[in-house]
Design a protein around this motif. Structure first.
Motif, PDB file in Angstrom:
ATOM      1  N   MET A  63       0.806  -1.246  -0.129  1.00 57.81           N
ATOM      2  CA  MET A  63      -0.053   0.190  -0.167  1.00 57.81           C
ATOM      3  C   MET A  63       1.025   1.062  -0.195  1.00 57.81           C
ATOM      4  O   MET A  63       0.328   2.363   0.371  1.00 57.81           O
ATOM      5  N   GLY A  64       2.246   1.062  -0.271  1.00 54.63           N
ATOM      6  CA  GLY A  64       2.967   2.159  -0.470  1.00 54.63           C
ATOM      7  C   GLY A  64       4.125   2.033   0.647  1.00 54.63           C
ATOM      8  O   GLY A  64       5.171   2.750   0.422  1.00 54.63           O
ATOM      9  N   TYR A 211      -4.606  -0.162 -10.146  1.00 60.60           N
ATOM     10  CA  TYR A 211      -5.129  -0.116  -8.970  1.00 60.60           C
ATOM     11  C   TYR A 211      -6.686  -0.641  -8.984  1.00 60.60           C
ATOM     12  O   TYR A 211      -7.269  -0.863 -10.006  1.00 60.60           O
ATOM     13  N   MET A 341      -5.931   8.092  -0.613  1.00 61.36           N
ATOM     14  CA  MET A 341      -6.048   9.009  -1.837  1.00 61.36           C
ATOM     15  C   MET A 341      -7.054   8.015  -2.890  1.00 61.36           C
ATOM     16  O   MET A 341      -7.600   8.819  -3.475  1.00 61.36           O
ATOM     17  N   GLU A 342      -6.868   6.793  -2.826  1.00 57.54           N
ATOM     18  CA  GLU A 342      -7.678   6.005  -3.767  1.00 57.54           C
ATOM     19  C   GLU A 342      -9.045   5.844  -2.768  1.00 57.54           C
ATOM     20  O   GLU A 342      -9.074   5.243  -1.638  1.00 57.54           O
ATOM     21  N   LEU A 389      -2.817  -0.924  -3.520  1.00 52.31           N
ATOM     22  CA  LEU A 389      -3.549  -0.222  -2.823  1.00 52.31           C
ATOM     23  C   LEU A 389      -3.188   1.257  -2.898  1.00 52.31           C
ATOM     24  O   LEU A 389      -1.926   1.719  -2.925  1.00 52.31           O
ATOM     25  N   GLY A 390      -4.136   2.106  -3.294  1.00 55.84           N
ATOM     26  CA  GLY A 390      -3.948   3.687  -3.361  1.00 55.84           C
ATOM     27  C   GLY A 390      -3.977   4.288  -1.923  1.00 55.84           C
ATOM     28  O   GLY A 390      -5.090   5.034  -1.630  1.00 55.84           O
ATOM     29  N   GLY A 391      -2.978   3.625  -1.142  1.00 53.65           N
ATOM     30  CA  GLY A 391      -3.207   4.006   0.549  1.00 53.65           C
ATOM     31  C   GLY A 391      -4.155   3.181   1.290  1.00 53.65           C
ATOM     32  O   GLY A 391      -5.009   2.177   0.641  1.00 53.65           O
ATOM     33  N   PHE A 393      -3.252   2.735   5.357  1.00 55.61           N
ATOM     34  CA  PHE A 393      -3.376   3.548   6.575  1.00 55.61           C
ATOM     35  C   PHE A 393      -4.291   2.886   7.508  1.00 55.61           C
ATOM     36  O   PHE A 393      -4.630   3.533   8.593  1.00 55.61           O
ATOM     37  N   ARG A 516      -3.285   4.508  11.063  1.00 53.82           N
ATOM     38  CA  ARG A 516      -1.714   4.632  10.988  1.00 53.82           C
ATOM     39  C   ARG A 516      -1.207   4.861  12.147  1.00 53.82           C
ATOM     40  O   ARG A 516      -1.346   6.278  12.556  1.00 53.82           O
ATOM     41  N   GLN A 624       9.476   5.946   4.984  1.00 53.79           N
ATOM     42  CA  GLN A 624       8.373   5.780   5.937  1.00 53.79           C
ATOM     43  C   GLN A 624       8.576   6.740   6.904  1.00 53.79           C
ATOM     44  O   GLN A 624       7.475   7.342   7.735  1.00 53.79           O
TER      45      GLN A 624
ATOM     46  N   GLN B  96       5.281   5.976  -3.339  1.00 57.63           N
ATOM     47  CA  GLN B  96       4.781   5.076  -2.472  1.00 57.63           C
ATOM     48  C   GLN B  96       3.760   4.260  -2.864  1.00 57.63           C
ATOM     49  O   GLN B  96       3.963   3.504  -3.635  1.00 57.63           O
ATOM     50  N   CYS B  97       2.557   4.629  -2.379  1.00 61.17           N
ATOM     51  CA  CYS B  97       1.357   3.584  -2.908  1.00 61.17           C
ATOM     52  C   CYS B  97       1.218   4.110  -4.422  1.00 61.17           C
ATOM     53  O   CYS B  97       0.849   3.508  -5.277  1.00 61.17           O
ATOM     54  N   TYR B  99      -0.662   6.408  -5.883  1.00 58.72           N
ATOM     55  CA  TYR B  99      -1.801   6.816  -6.599  1.00 58.72           C
ATOM     56  C   TYR B  99      -2.265   8.299  -6.888  1.00 58.72           C
ATOM     57  O   TYR B  99      -2.597   8.549  -8.040  1.00 58.72           O
ATOM     58  N   CYS B 133       0.629   9.446   1.445  1.00 60.61           N
ATOM     59  CA  CYS B 133       1.819   8.584   1.995  1.00 60.61           C
ATOM     60  C   CYS B 133       2.818   9.581   2.595  1.00 60.61           C
ATOM     61  O   CYS B 133       3.969   9.130   3.350  1.00 60.61           O
TER      62      CYS B 133
END
Lengths: 718, 149
Positions: A63-64, A211, A341-342, A389-391, A393, A516, A624, B96-97, B99, B133
């Motif tokens: 997911m990033g 995605y 975001m998604e 995954l678009g995010g 968390f 998160r 991160q 990162q993700c 999107y 992210c």
């Protein structure tokens, strides 16, 4: 990017006869024993192609956070393969079930992706290497011990003979898996431990990564949903006739008794029809709740008698009663939305005999269980295909949107239906960062020593909302993240002879969820803001004060951050604030540099130190850490969901602002792995983001901020 | 019927003229590299270029495009050669993700076209896209790197 390629490969065709669809992936990827030259699965984790290409299977979601790359590094390290030949793919949860959970846990949360699975994925890589070596030894008629593997080649030392992994794969696949596996020492790592680039970047820069929200299948329809604005409320009625004739609209359906969805040819048509659809709701008992009623309930909890005790050392209440000096402060933390975001989405095809789902999920197996339940089919007749995954968390650990997608698809048998939530739906319907208040009481003896600390948390329990089976005699142990008396997960950092941490559980109809950083976020703010208050009350420097009471590893990581930052040597007009916490198995600390001019805050620089025990990819940890400040500072500066008539008031980024580029401080990550343990890195740093900045603001202005978001406060000097 | 020029090619789309360009791209034409994030021009995930100018396609009715030439993330590379911004994104390991990155990259490409050597302030002003992210630091570094490339 093999995972994407495989998604294409698995795309299915909807048959011309109703309800028939064939699935290219229905057979779990081959434990192929076919002709020589075929792609070979050596074991569950490693697939080798004749051209030496290595496909590493990744059970956890990407997911990033970079886990996909980190896990691949660990497998590749033991496999001794050429890193440049590595790609990855996601097995499906259905395949995991069918193969007796050979990939174990799919759940991706709690910063556990690597720290929970490093041993068995490395064993998977090592076992595959040993089988390749055994295959080569057998072919050459020599002892396995005389052969070594490196860079995707097995070499017989004495004769110098060599065979590539691709040439050995077919034989290796037939070898008996080794019974004893010895893993490499971390100091001998060549690929793991290095800051290699992510494996999934290329398709993220040219728009080709698919995605979940991008999936397209022949004959697919798109649905969008409105669930009751008040969680726990019900759908009373809707007037489908008013919108059914709008362009592109195929069907208007009730979903689960709580929501209504429009199914149309495309998203925009579904969205416009849903906007125009007359709907009546039964808001239920939650409809009378507001932020004020919740606040009153939490305030009552601050002095309640009936509480759950998380940590108790000595007798804090007696120490406070007999103290020479008592300091007290009350803090609070609001509801927040993950705002990936998604937006939430899932695509489902249902027939009376089978159900398939494609979705971004942090928990593939939970998504499969949710799909099967909604489909009213056995798990064996369902599967879930995980998209990038678009995010996440924490939001996508829940499968509410998967359930909805299946319930909608069920009303269009045989037709793939993609459910997309609007941003507004997404903002109003998640399991939110729990709301809490906290009363901190500290006691000094006559010599000015901190002798007692009582931390009373009043507020919501995530487990009570999402997983009540996890409560322990009613208590939610997750509430005490970072405040535990001992243990390897989140140990309270200060040696205080009398310590009491207790929790007055106060729940509302609004779901609390894993966000998160989870409870560490507010716990770190409460502890680290109050430590600053105690230091000031004692007339001591905040760093020097902390160092007197901190346990060695907590202190070491704080020292590392402060040394790099040049704590105490800030330029004129710039002020430092510090914070530390342990969570998700790692020790983290930050030193923030801020200035406040005419009430306007500028965060110039943050130095953040992390001791995760073991470092798998320093470059990704740095990202991160930097990302944790964006997430944590968004929360601190702006993040608040308020409640009116039981519903969340913030519906989009205009009313729920987040950090932008121009506010991003320079973040410097300092990694100080002390070895011998494996901590998570996706979340703990969020905990120190807010308190380090809040403490720096105090240093700059003398204003102690005890409630968030910061945007509600006036930082101008009085 | 909307007649659109996208990435140098003509596309005919039979859609309601009020449909936002974003959904014409994604649903009608199958170009899903441009993302839906907020629908109200706040997040920038849907950023495309019209005649080289960055535009948030979620809030632009397709009828308003007129004769404008549209470039999407799929069309940023030139005959398979990545745009220097895309190349810098790979070299700096930015996403990162990922999107939000289509929109970020389109915004950054437009910035570089206008200001080949942007300052940090230029970047702050032009790059108003949201990333959850938290890639902002890498985005900034990659823009500076692309400017030097």
């Amino acid at each position: 990017m093999n995972a994407i390629a495989s998604m294409d490969r698995r795309s299915f065709l909807v048959g011309s006869t109703a309800g028939v669809f064939s699935l290219g992936f229905a057979i779990p990827f081959a434990r192929a024993q076919g002709a020589a030259g075929a792609v070979r699965e050596i074991n569950a984790w490693v697939v080798i192609h004749p051209d030496d290409k290595v496909v590493i299977r990744i059970a956890r979601s990407e997911m990033g956070q970079g886990t996909l790359t980190g896990l691949a590094q660990l497998v590749a390290e033991e496999l001794e393969c050429d890193w440049s030949k590595v790609s990855t793919e996601f097995p499906t949860p259905g395949q995991n079930v069918a193969r007796n959970r050979v990939w174990r846990n799919f759940s991706t949360g709690g910063s556990r992706g690597i720290r929970e699975s490093h041993e068995y994925v490395r064993q998977g890589g090592a076992a595959a290497r040993m089988m390749l070596v055994a295959a080569a030894a057998k072919r050459w008629g020599v002892a396995e011990a005389e052969c070594t593997a490196a860079n995707s080649v097995v070499t017989h030392g004495a004769s110098g003979r060599k065979l590539g992994f691709g040439a050995l794969a077919a034989d290796a696949a037939t070898m008996e898996p080794p019974k004893e596996i010895r893993l490499k020492d971390v100091k001998d790592w060549k690929v793991a431990g290095k800051g290699v680039k992510r494996l999934d970047t290329a398709p993220k820069v040219d728009g080709t990564l698919v995605y979940g929200i991008d999936l397209r299948f022949p004959g697919m329809l798109t649905a969008t949903i409105r669930d009751c604005p008040v969680q726990g409320g019900k759908l009373k009625s809707f007037d489908a006739a008013k919108v059914e004739k709008m362009p592109g609209v195929r069907k208007v359906v009730a979903v689960d008794g709580t929501g209504v969805a429009v199914i149309a040819d495309g998203y925009w048509q579904a969205h416009k029809a849903l906007e125009a659809l007359p709907v009546e709701w039964d808001m239920g008992p939650g409809g009378k709740t507001s932020s004020a009623t919740i606040d009153a309930m939490l305030t009552e909890g601050l002095t309640a008698e009936n509480v759950f005790i998380g940590t108790k050392i000595g007798d804090a209440k007696a120490a406070i009663a007999g103290a020479a000096k008592v300091v007290e402060a009350v803090y609070s933390y609001p509801y927040q939305n993950h705002a990936t975001m998604e937006p939430m989405n899932a695509t489902a095809v249902w027939t009376a005999d089978r159900c398939e789902v494609w979705c971004p999920t942090q928990n593939g197996e939970a998504a499969l269980a949710a799909a099967a339940e909604a489909a009213e089919l056995p798990v064996a007749k369902c599967d879930v295909h995980k998209a990038f995954l678009g995010g996440g968390f924490g939001r996508r650990g829940r499968s509410d949107y998967v359930r909805q997608a299946v319930l909608i698809a069920k009303q269009m048998p045989g037709t793939p239906v993609k459910l997309i939530w609007s941003r507004e739906e997404d903002m109003m319907h998640c399991a939110f960062h729990p709301v809490t208040k906290c009363k901190m009481t500290g006691a000094f003896d006559a010599a000015g020593k901190l002798v007692g600390l009582h931390m009373r948390i009043s507020g919501q329990s995530i487990l009570a909302s999402l997983a009540p089976q996890g409560l322990q005699n009613g208590m939610d142990p997750v509430v005490f993240q970072g405040l535990n008396g001992g243990g390897a997960e989140g140990q309270f950092g200060y040696d205080v002879p009398n310590l009491l941490v207790d929790h007055a559980m106060r729940n509302t109809h609004i779901l609390a969820g894993f966000w998160r950083g989870v409870n560490l976020n507010h716990n770190a703010i409460y502890v680290e803001s109050f430590m600053d208050e105690l230091a000031r009350a004692a007339g001591e420097d905040p760093l020097a004060f902390r160092r007197k009471y901190l346990k060695p590893k907590h202190r070491a990581v704080l020292d590392a951050a402060c040394e790099r930052a040049g704590y105490g040597k800030a330029a004129p007009g710039i002020f430092h604030g510090v914070a530390q916490i342990m969570g998700f198995g790692s020790y983290v600390a930050a030193c923030a540099e801020v200035s406040v001019k005419d009430g306007k805050l500028k965060i110039h620089r943050i130095v953040a130190a992390t001791d995760p025990g073991t470092v798998v990819n320093p470059a990704q940890i740095e990202r991160q850490v930097a990302g944790s400040f964006v997430y944590g500072l968004s929360a601190a500066l702006y993040g608040e969901c308020t409640v009116k008539d039981g519903a969340i008031e913030q519906t989009n980024f205009d009313t729920y602002p987040v950090l932008h580029m121009d506010e991003m401080p320079k973040v410097e990550a300092v990694l100080v792995p002390s070895g011998g343990f494996w901590g998570g890195v996706g979340e703990p740093t969020i905990g120190v983001a807010a308190p380090a900045v809040l403490n720096a603001i105090y240093a700059a202005t003398g204003k102690r901020i005890r409630s968030l978001p910061l945007s509600k406060h006036d930082l101008r000097s009085a | 019927m909307a007649v659109l020029t996208i990435n140098g090619k003509r596309h005919d789309a039979s859609v309601d003229p009020e449909t936002p360009l974003l959904w014409v791209l994604r649903d009608t034409l199958g170009m899903t590299g441009t993302k839906y994030g907020c629908g109200i021009a706040q997040c920038g995930a849907c950023t495309v270029h019209i005649d080289g100018v960055p535009v948030r396609s979620c809030s632009l009715p397709v009828s308003a495009v007129g004769e404008g030439k549209i470039t999407t993330i799929e069309g940023l590379a030139d005959n398979g050669k990545l745009h220097k911004i895309q190349q810098a994104w790979i070299e700096n390991d930015v996403p990162q993700c990922g999107y939000c990155q289509s929109g970020m990259i389109m915004a950054a490409a437009a910035l570089l076209a206008e200001k080949p050597n942007p300052t940090d302030t230029d970047i702050d002003e032009a790059m108003t896209n949201i990333c959850r992210c938290g890639t902002y630091q890498q985005v900034r570094a990659a823009i500076h790197a692309a400017a030097k490339a």
